[in-house]
Design an enzyme around this catalytic site. Structure first.
Site, PDB file in Angstrom:
ATOM      1  N   ILE A 262      10.707  42.506   2.847  1.00  0.00           N
ATOM      2  CA  ILE A 262      11.791  41.558   3.088  1.00  0.00           C
ATOM      3  C   ILE A 262      11.221  40.167   3.344  1.00  0.00           C
ATOM      4  CG2 ILE A 262      13.837  41.055   4.464  1.00  0.00           C
ATOM      5  CD1 ILE A 262      13.952  43.715   2.837  1.00  0.00           C
ATOM      6  N   LYS A 263      11.652  39.244   2.487  1.00  0.00           N
ATOM      7  CA  LYS A 263      11.176  37.859   2.615  1.00  0.00           C
ATOM      8  C   LYS A 263      12.116  37.121   3.563  1.00  0.00           C
ATOM      9  CE  LYS A 263       8.917  34.791  -0.678  1.00  0.00           C
ATOM     10  NZ  LYS A 263       8.988  34.319  -2.060  1.00  0.00           N
ATOM     11  N   ILE A 264      11.516  36.552   4.592  1.00  0.00           N
ATOM     12  CA  ILE A 264      12.304  35.922   5.651  1.00  0.00           C
ATOM     13  C   ILE A 264      11.833  34.470   5.799  1.00  0.00           C
ATOM     14  CG2 ILE A 264      12.738  35.979   8.160  1.00  0.00           C
ATOM     15  CD1 ILE A 264      13.753  38.556   7.240  1.00  0.00           C
TER      16      ILE A 264
END
Ligand code: G3P
Length: 214
Positions: free
Chosen positions: A82-84
Site C-alpha cells: 500500500i502506497k501512502i
C-alpha cells in the site's frame, strides 16, 4: 539493486516482464490515469504478470479512510504493497497497517527527516523522488544526495525499511541509485529500454555480424 517497473500500462508491463529482470511494479494515481483502466483492474492484471511487490496508492486523505482503502487492495493479492503519501495522516496509517502486517510504501519523500518518520512508523519501503527534487533545486544531484543521506540514516540506525529510488527520468538517475546503494530503483518503460543500449554495443554487434557472414 532490484529493478521495479514504474508504470501501470499493461502492455509495457507485459513486455518488460518477459525480460525476466523485473522484481516489482509501482503505480500512482497519475500512472493509473494514464493507463486508462482503474486501479483495481490494473492490480488484477499486474499480479498475473509480475511475482513481486506491486504498489497501489490510496486516494483517501485521513488515516482511518486510508486504512479502510488499504485493506480492500491488500486482500486482492499477497504481493500488494500500500502506497501512502508522506503526511501526518499517512504516518498514522502506516503505523496501523504495519501492526496489521500490511506492507507499505511511503511516497513523495524529499528529506531524510521524512524518511525517518516513515521508517519509525514501520514502513516497508520509502520512495524518495529524484527527478522532482532535481527539478525543484535546478540541480542534477539533489536527488542523489537525498538517497545517500537516507541510506546512511537507515544503516546507522538499523532500520529495515528499504529505499525505492523513484521519479527516475534518465540513465544518470539509475547510476546515482546504484552509487547511493538504493535497495530498489523503480524505472519507467522508456528508461528501462535505454538501460540495455549503448552506441558501442550496437556498433560492435554490427562488426561481429559482418565478420560472422564472412
Ligand atoms: O515513482 C514515482 C514516479 O512515478 C514519479 O515520477 O517523473 O512523475 O516525477 P515523475
Amino acid at each position: 539493486m532490484k529493478i521495479f517497473a514504474d508504470t501501470a500500462i499493461i502492455k509495457e508491463i507485459e513486455e518488460v516482464s518477459k525480460w525476466g529482470i523485473i522484481s516489482g511494479v509501482t503505480t500512482n494515481p497519475s500512472l493509473i490515469a494514464k493507463s486508462g483502466i482503474t486501479l483495481e483492474e490494473a492490480i488484477k492484471k499486474i499480479v498475473d504478470l509480475v511475482d513481486g511487490p506491486i504498489s497501489a496508492e490510496v486516494a483517501e486523505a485521513d488515516a482511518e479512510s486510508m486504512v479502510k482503502e488499504a485493506k480492500v487492495y491488500a486482500v486482492m493479492h499477497k504481493n500488494i504493497v500500500i502506497k501512502i503519501p508522506m503526511t501526518i495522516e499517512g504516518i498514522k496509517a502506516v503505523k496501523i497497517l504495519s501492526r496489521l502486517g500490511i506492507k507499505t510504501n511511503v511516497t513523495l519523500v524529499f528529506t531524510p527527516s521524512q524518511a525517518l518518520m516513515a521508517a519509525s512508523a514501520g514502513a516497508t519501503y520509502v520512495s524518495p523522488f529524484l527527478g522532482r527534487l532535481d527539478d525543484l533545486t535546478k540541480t542534477d544531484d539533489a536527488g542523489f544526495k537525498l538517497l545517500k543521506d537516507i541510506k546512511e540514516l537507515f544503516v546507522n540506525y538499523g532500520f529495515k525499511t528499504q529505499i525505492i529510488a523513484a521519479s527516475i527520468r534518465h540513465l544518470e538517475h539509475v547510476n546515482q541509485s546504484i552509487r547511493a546503494k538504493a535497495d530498489i530503483a523503480t524505472i519507467p518503460y522508456n528508461v528501462l529500454k535505454k538501460m540495455v543500449e549503448h552506441e558501442l554495443t550496437e556498433k560492435g554487434l554490427e562488426i561481429f555480424r559482418e565478420a560472422a557472414k564472412k
